[in-house]
Design an enzyme around this catalytic site. Structure first.
Site, PDB file in Angstrom:
ATOM      1  N   THR A  79      -3.439   6.451  -3.003  1.00 62.61           N
ATOM      2  CA  THR A  79      -3.751   5.401  -2.033  1.00 62.61           C
ATOM      3  C   THR A  79      -3.853   6.035  -0.656  1.00 62.61           C
ATOM      4  O   THR A  79      -3.067   6.935  -0.333  1.00 62.61           O
ATOM      5  CB  THR A  79      -2.681   4.291  -2.008  1.00 62.61           C
ATOM      6  OG1 THR A  79      -2.880   3.483  -0.836  1.00 62.61           O
ATOM      7  CG2 THR A  79      -1.252   4.825  -1.964  1.00 62.61           C
ATOM      8  N   GLU A 102      -3.663  -2.108  10.988  1.00 60.03           N
ATOM      9  CA  GLU A 102      -4.152  -3.442  10.589  1.00 60.03           C
ATOM     10  C   GLU A 102      -2.975  -4.366  10.232  1.00 60.03           C
ATOM     11  O   GLU A 102      -1.868  -3.896   9.943  1.00 60.03           O
ATOM     12  CB  GLU A 102      -5.084  -3.308   9.379  1.00 60.03           C
ATOM     13  CG  GLU A 102      -4.357  -2.731   8.158  1.00 60.03           C
ATOM     14  CD  GLU A 102      -5.205  -2.700   6.892  1.00 60.03           C
ATOM     15  OE1 GLU A 102      -6.305  -3.249   6.874  1.00 60.03           O
ATOM     16  OE2 GLU A 102      -4.732  -2.115   5.903  1.00 60.03           O
ATOM     17  N   ASP A 149       2.070   4.924   1.310  1.00 60.75           N
ATOM     18  CA  ASP A 149       3.253   4.060   1.506  1.00 60.75           C
ATOM     19  C   ASP A 149       4.140   4.009   0.259  1.00 60.75           C
ATOM     20  O   ASP A 149       4.821   3.017   0.020  1.00 60.75           O
ATOM     21  CB  ASP A 149       2.788   2.640   1.898  1.00 60.75           C
ATOM     22  CG  ASP A 149       1.841   2.031   0.867  1.00 60.75           C
ATOM     23  OD1 ASP A 149       1.372   2.748  -0.034  1.00 60.75           O
ATOM     24  OD2 ASP A 149       1.559   0.818   0.971  1.00 60.75           O
ATOM     25  N   ARG A 168      -8.621  -5.004  -8.334  1.00 66.13           N
ATOM     26  CA  ARG A 168      -7.338  -5.707  -8.223  1.00 66.13           C
ATOM     27  C   ARG A 168      -7.431  -6.810  -9.271  1.00 66.13           C
ATOM     28  O   ARG A 168      -8.416  -7.550  -9.313  1.00 66.13           O
ATOM     29  CB  ARG A 168      -7.146  -6.276  -6.819  1.00 66.13           C
ATOM     30  CG  ARG A 168      -7.274  -5.189  -5.740  1.00 66.13           C
ATOM     31  CD  ARG A 168      -6.742  -5.645  -4.407  1.00 66.13           C
ATOM     32  NE  ARG A 168      -7.183  -4.736  -3.337  1.00 66.13           N
ATOM     33  CZ  ARG A 168      -6.575  -3.610  -2.994  1.00 66.13           C
ATOM     34  NH1 ARG A 168      -5.480  -3.239  -3.622  1.00 66.13           N
ATOM     35  NH2 ARG A 168      -7.044  -2.854  -2.015  1.00 66.13           N
ATOM     36  N   ARG A 228      -2.369  -1.136   5.326  1.00 66.25           N
ATOM     37  CA  ARG A 228      -1.800  -2.401   4.836  1.00 66.25           C
ATOM     38  C   ARG A 228      -0.616  -2.812   5.721  1.00 66.25           C
ATOM     39  O   ARG A 228      -0.852  -3.363   6.771  1.00 66.25           O
ATOM     40  CB  ARG A 228      -1.382  -2.285   3.378  1.00 66.25           C
ATOM     41  CG  ARG A 228      -1.345  -3.633   2.675  1.00 66.25           C
ATOM     42  CD  ARG A 228      -0.930  -3.503   1.249  1.00 66.25           C
ATOM     43  NE  ARG A 228      -2.014  -3.079   0.395  1.00 66.25           N
ATOM     44  CZ  ARG A 228      -2.840  -3.920  -0.219  1.00 66.25           C
ATOM     45  NH1 ARG A 228      -2.711  -5.211  -0.043  1.00 66.25           N
ATOM     46  NH2 ARG A 228      -3.791  -3.485  -0.983  1.00 66.25           N
ATOM     47  N   GLY A 275      -6.805  -0.067  -4.367  1.00 67.92           N
ATOM     48  CA  GLY A 275      -7.836   0.518  -3.502  1.00 67.92           C
ATOM     49  C   GLY A 275      -8.209   1.898  -4.006  1.00 67.92           C
ATOM     50  O   GLY A 275      -7.330   2.697  -4.315  1.00 67.92           O
ATOM     51  N   ALA A 286      -4.472  10.364  20.434  1.00 65.66           N
ATOM     52  CA  ALA A 286      -4.529   9.030  21.044  1.00 65.66           C
ATOM     53  C   ALA A 286      -3.447   8.934  22.117  1.00 65.66           C
ATOM     54  O   ALA A 286      -2.526   9.751  22.162  1.00 65.66           O
ATOM     55  CB  ALA A 286      -4.313   7.981  19.958  1.00 65.66           C
ATOM     56  N   ASP A 315       1.575   1.274  -5.038  1.00 67.82           N
ATOM     57  CA  ASP A 315       2.822   0.694  -5.575  1.00 67.82           C
ATOM     58  C   ASP A 315       2.562  -0.580  -6.384  1.00 67.82           C
ATOM     59  O   ASP A 315       3.276  -0.861  -7.354  1.00 67.82           O
ATOM     60  CB  ASP A 315       3.838   0.443  -4.461  1.00 67.82           C
ATOM     61  CG  ASP A 315       3.358  -0.575  -3.459  1.00 67.82           C
ATOM     62  OD1 ASP A 315       2.191  -0.472  -3.025  1.00 67.82           O
ATOM     63  OD2 ASP A 315       4.123  -1.483  -3.115  1.00 67.82           O
ATOM     64  N   GLY A 316       1.514  -1.329  -6.013  1.00 71.54           N
ATOM     65  CA  GLY A 316       1.164  -2.525  -6.795  1.00 71.54           C
ATOM     66  C   GLY A 316       0.787  -2.125  -8.217  1.00 71.54           C
ATOM     67  O   GLY A 316       1.232  -2.722  -9.201  1.00 71.54           O
ATOM     68  N   ASP A 363      -2.949   4.743   1.952  1.00 74.87           N
ATOM     69  CA  ASP A 363      -1.859   4.248   2.797  1.00 74.87           C
ATOM     70  C   ASP A 363      -0.649   5.180   2.840  1.00 74.87           C
ATOM     71  O   ASP A 363       0.159   5.106   3.762  1.00 74.87           O
ATOM     72  CB  ASP A 363      -1.384   2.869   2.308  1.00 74.87           C
ATOM     73  CG  ASP A 363      -2.498   1.843   2.285  1.00 74.87           C
ATOM     74  OD1 ASP A 363      -3.470   2.014   3.038  1.00 74.87           O
ATOM     75  OD2 ASP A 363      -2.392   0.864   1.514  1.00 74.87           O
TER      76      ASP A 363
HETATM   77  N1  LIG Z   1       4.010  -7.487 -10.033  1.00 76.32           N
HETATM   78  C1  LIG Z   1       2.935  -7.086 -10.703  1.00 76.32           C
HETATM   79  N2  LIG Z   1       2.846  -7.302 -12.043  1.00 76.32           N
HETATM   80  C2  LIG Z   1       1.771  -6.894 -12.744  1.00 76.32           C
HETATM   81  N3  LIG Z   1       0.699  -6.290 -12.188  1.00 76.32           N
HETATM   82  C3  LIG Z   1       0.713  -6.078 -10.878  1.00 76.32           C
HETATM   83  C4  LIG Z   1       1.831  -6.452 -10.062  1.00 76.32           C
HETATM   84  N4  LIG Z   1       1.551  -6.100  -8.789  1.00 76.32           N
HETATM   85  C5  LIG Z   1       0.318  -5.540  -8.794  1.00 76.32           C
HETATM   86  N5  LIG Z   1      -0.175  -5.506 -10.052  1.00 76.32           N
HETATM   87  C6  LIG Z   1      -1.484  -5.006 -10.494  1.00 76.32           C
HETATM   88  O1  LIG Z   1      -1.836  -3.851  -9.753  1.00 76.32           O
HETATM   89  C7  LIG Z   1      -3.078  -4.077  -9.075  1.00 76.32           C
HETATM   90  C8  LIG Z   1      -3.153  -3.258  -7.831  1.00 76.32           C
HETATM   91  O2  LIG Z   1      -2.134  -3.649  -6.936  1.00 76.32           O
HETATM   92  P1  LIG Z   1      -2.412  -3.694  -5.366  1.00 76.32           P
HETATM   93  O3  LIG Z   1      -3.571  -4.574  -5.125  1.00 76.32           O
HETATM   94  O4  LIG Z   1      -1.123  -4.039  -4.702  1.00 76.32           O
HETATM   95  O5  LIG Z   1      -2.887  -2.222  -5.003  1.00 76.32           O
HETATM   96  P2  LIG Z   1      -2.091  -0.869  -5.022  1.00 76.32           P
HETATM   97  O6  LIG Z   1      -2.011  -0.327  -6.387  1.00 76.32           O
HETATM   98  O7  LIG Z   1      -0.787  -1.033  -4.297  1.00 76.32           O
HETATM   99  O8  LIG Z   1      -3.064   0.090  -4.249  1.00 76.32           O
HETATM  100  P3  LIG Z   1      -3.529  -0.018  -2.727  1.00 76.32           P
HETATM  101  O9  LIG Z   1      -2.429  -0.673  -1.964  1.00 76.32           O
HETATM  102  O10 LIG Z   1      -3.770   1.369  -2.304  1.00 76.32           O
HETATM  103  O11 LIG Z   1      -4.760  -0.818  -2.732  1.00 76.32           O
HETATM  104  C9  LIG Z   1      -3.090  -5.585  -8.876  1.00 76.32           C
HETATM  105  O12 LIG Z   1      -4.362  -6.088  -8.629  1.00 76.32           O
HETATM  106  C10 LIG Z   1      -2.565  -6.043 -10.227  1.00 76.32           C
HETATM  107  O13 LIG Z   1      -3.553  -5.903 -11.208  1.00 76.32           O
HETATM  108  O1  LIG Z   2     -10.469  -3.402  -0.162  1.00 74.64           O
HETATM  109  P1  LIG Z   2      -9.507  -4.538  -0.048  1.00 74.64           P
HETATM  110  O2  LIG Z   2      -9.190  -5.158  -1.367  1.00 74.64           O
HETATM  111  O3  LIG Z   2      -9.875  -5.493   1.009  1.00 74.64           O
HETATM  112  O4  LIG Z   2      -8.107  -3.927   0.401  1.00 74.64           O
HETATM  113  C1  LIG Z   2      -7.847  -3.410   1.659  1.00 74.64           C
HETATM  114  C2  LIG Z   2      -6.515  -2.725   1.617  1.00 74.64           C
HETATM  115  O5  LIG Z   2      -6.592  -1.631   0.708  1.00 74.64           O
HETATM  116  C3  LIG Z   2      -6.234  -0.441   1.364  1.00 74.64           C
HETATM  117  O6  LIG Z   2      -7.424   0.167   1.822  1.00 74.64           O
HETATM  118  C4  LIG Z   2      -5.554   0.494   0.406  1.00 74.64           C
HETATM  119  O7  LIG Z   2      -4.338  -0.086   0.039  1.00 74.64           O
HETATM  120  C5  LIG Z   2      -5.369  -0.905   2.530  1.00 74.64           C
HETATM  121  O8  LIG Z   2      -5.274   0.070   3.529  1.00 74.64           O
HETATM  122  C6  LIG Z   2      -6.063  -2.167   2.933  1.00 74.64           C
HETATM  123  O9  LIG Z   2      -5.187  -3.069   3.572  1.00 74.64           O
END
Ligand SMILES: Nc1ncnc2c1ncn2[C@@H]1O[C@H](COP(=O)(O)OP(=O)(O)OP(=O)(O)O)[C@@H](O)[C@H]1O
Ligand SMILES: O=P(O)(O)OC[C@H]1O[C@](O)(CO)[C@@H](O)[C@@H]1O
Length: 338
Positions: free
Chosen positions: A128, A230, A132, A74, A174, A13, A189, A105-106, A130
């Site tokens: 992010t 959410e 988190d 993503r 999330r 995100g 709130a 973290d992803g 979040d």
């Molecule tokens: N286990 C994994 N192995 C390889 N790539 C990964 C893995 N997990 C996530 N990714 C990569 O990281 C991208 C982003 O992960 P994710 O969608 O969980 O968002 P995020 O980085 O946690 O950020 P946010 O939660 O703020 O949206 C994924 O679309 C993927 O490309």
């Molecule tokens: O924009 P997308 O891919 O629907 O993702 C929404 C998620 O991304 C975030 O905005 C950031 O991780 C979360 O708060 C929410 O759950």
């Protein structure tokens, strides 16, 4: 000092402040004679490959812009070994020494995955809304999202007061309640339903009902605002609204704030955090650091092993829990007749 070729990408995100961080990385790198290459659309950019050289002219006047000039995505495909190997091949062909990955973290899991197939330096920067991610007190984008949610709660309160209604305000996060907690505290709130405080739906409904009755006895028939994270209420916010209407006999309106929380010009705290972490990340590259996240603890930069950022769960501090309970969820259990 040897100069390096540093890659940067934004993933997951988008978060307000990502641009401020890209700018800091470029300015700090350029000052030290490094070259910066930006990959576009998150990990997709490493696969295509899709990249462009960045210099201080290209990041001029972007600190105030939300979103990310490198775009984000993503990329499910990146979880496969073949994709990470392909990315590693492209990074080696471009003679990249280090990659800086801005995301949640992803994205850090993706960074670690890449490091299995590529021997360059991999460094994560927490970005992010979040907040988190374990190992950093706050993440880039979090403060702006709190501000947006708080402003929205203020607006909802005007109409809630006018109509003496109950409003449910759903915030992002999330599966974490950090954004919800700070939005609820700053927006004053009346109740918050957050993963960290949630026990059971029936118990929560009864609790809200009881608190609402006491609130109305004391303040009259006025607004009552509930913040909900959410993905938490089993059948979603509309079902919760219906259940509350049946239980209280009053009008309940659900408001889903959604993606507006991800947009907008970053507030000063996010710009400063993003700039500080960008500069620190370049310093870490120069020092040969690898597989770490550069975050912030107690207002000082902190280096945390990448795996720890998702293996250890980030929890509410004791003071945040106390503040939530005292100011919101348990407030009305006091004896207000005295
Ligand atoms: N286990 C994994 N192995 C390889 N790539 C990964 C893995 N997990 C996530 N990714 C990569 O990281 C991208 C982003 O992960 P994710 O969608 O969980 O968002 P995020 O980085 O946690 O950020 P946010 O939660 O703020 O949206 C994924 O679309 C993927 O490309
Ligand atoms: O924009 P997308 O891919 O629907 O993702 C929404 C998620 O991304 C975030 O905005 C950031 O991780 C979360 O708060 C929410 O759950």
């Amino acid at each position: 000092m040897t100069t390096k070729r540093i890659a940067v990408l934004t993933s997951g995100g988008d978060a307000p402040g990502m641009n401020a961080c890209i700018r800091a990385i470029v300015v700090a790198s350029e000052g030290a004679g490094h070259t910066v290459i930006g990959f576009e659309h998150g990990f997709h950019g490493l696969l295509a490959p899709n990249w462009r050289k960045l210099d201080s002219k290209k990041v001029h006047n972007i600190i105030q812009r939300g979103g990310t000039i490198l775009r984000s995505a993503r990329c499910e495909e990146f979880k496969q070994d073949s994709a990470a190997k392909n990315a590693a091949k492209h990074l080696s062909e471009l003679a990249i020494d280090a990659i800086l990955i801005l995301g949640g973290d992803g994205s850090f899991r993706g960074a670690k995955h890449l490091s299995k197939f590529w021997d360059g330096q991999v460094i994560g920067l927490p970005a992010t809304i979040d907040n988190d991610i374990y190992g950093t007190d706050t993440t880039i984008g979090y403060y702006t999202a709190i501000q947006t949610a708080m402003d929205s709660i203020d607006k909802v309160r005007d109409t809630a007061d006018a109509f003496e209604r109950i409003f449910l305000v759903e915030v992002m996060g999330r599966h974490a309640g950090f954004l919800g907690a700070k939005a609820a505290i700053s927006g004053a709130a009346n109740y918050a339903i957050l993963p960290e405080l949630f026990t059971d739906p029936d118990e929560t409904l009864n609790d809200i009902h009881q608190q609402l009755s006491i609130h109305r006895k004391r303040y009259g028939h006025e607004s009552f605002i509930i913040v909900l994270t959410e993905n938490l209420w089993p059948e979603g916010i509309n079902t919760l609204a219906e259940k509350l209407e049946n239980l209280t006999g009053g009008e309940v309106r659900p408001v889903i704030l959604g993606h507006v929380q991800r947009g907008g010009s970053p507030v000063s705290q996010d710009r400063i955090l993003a700039t500080t972490l960008g500069v620190e990340a370049v310093r870490c590259v120069e020092q040969g650091k690898h597989c770490i996240m550069v975050g912030q603890q107690n207002l000082e930069p902190a280096e945390v092993p990448l795996e720890q950022t998702w293996e250890t769960k980030k929890v509410f501090s004791d003071s945040l829990t106390r503040t939530m309970k005292t100011m919101l969820n348990e407030r009305h259990s006091w004896d207000l007749t005295k």
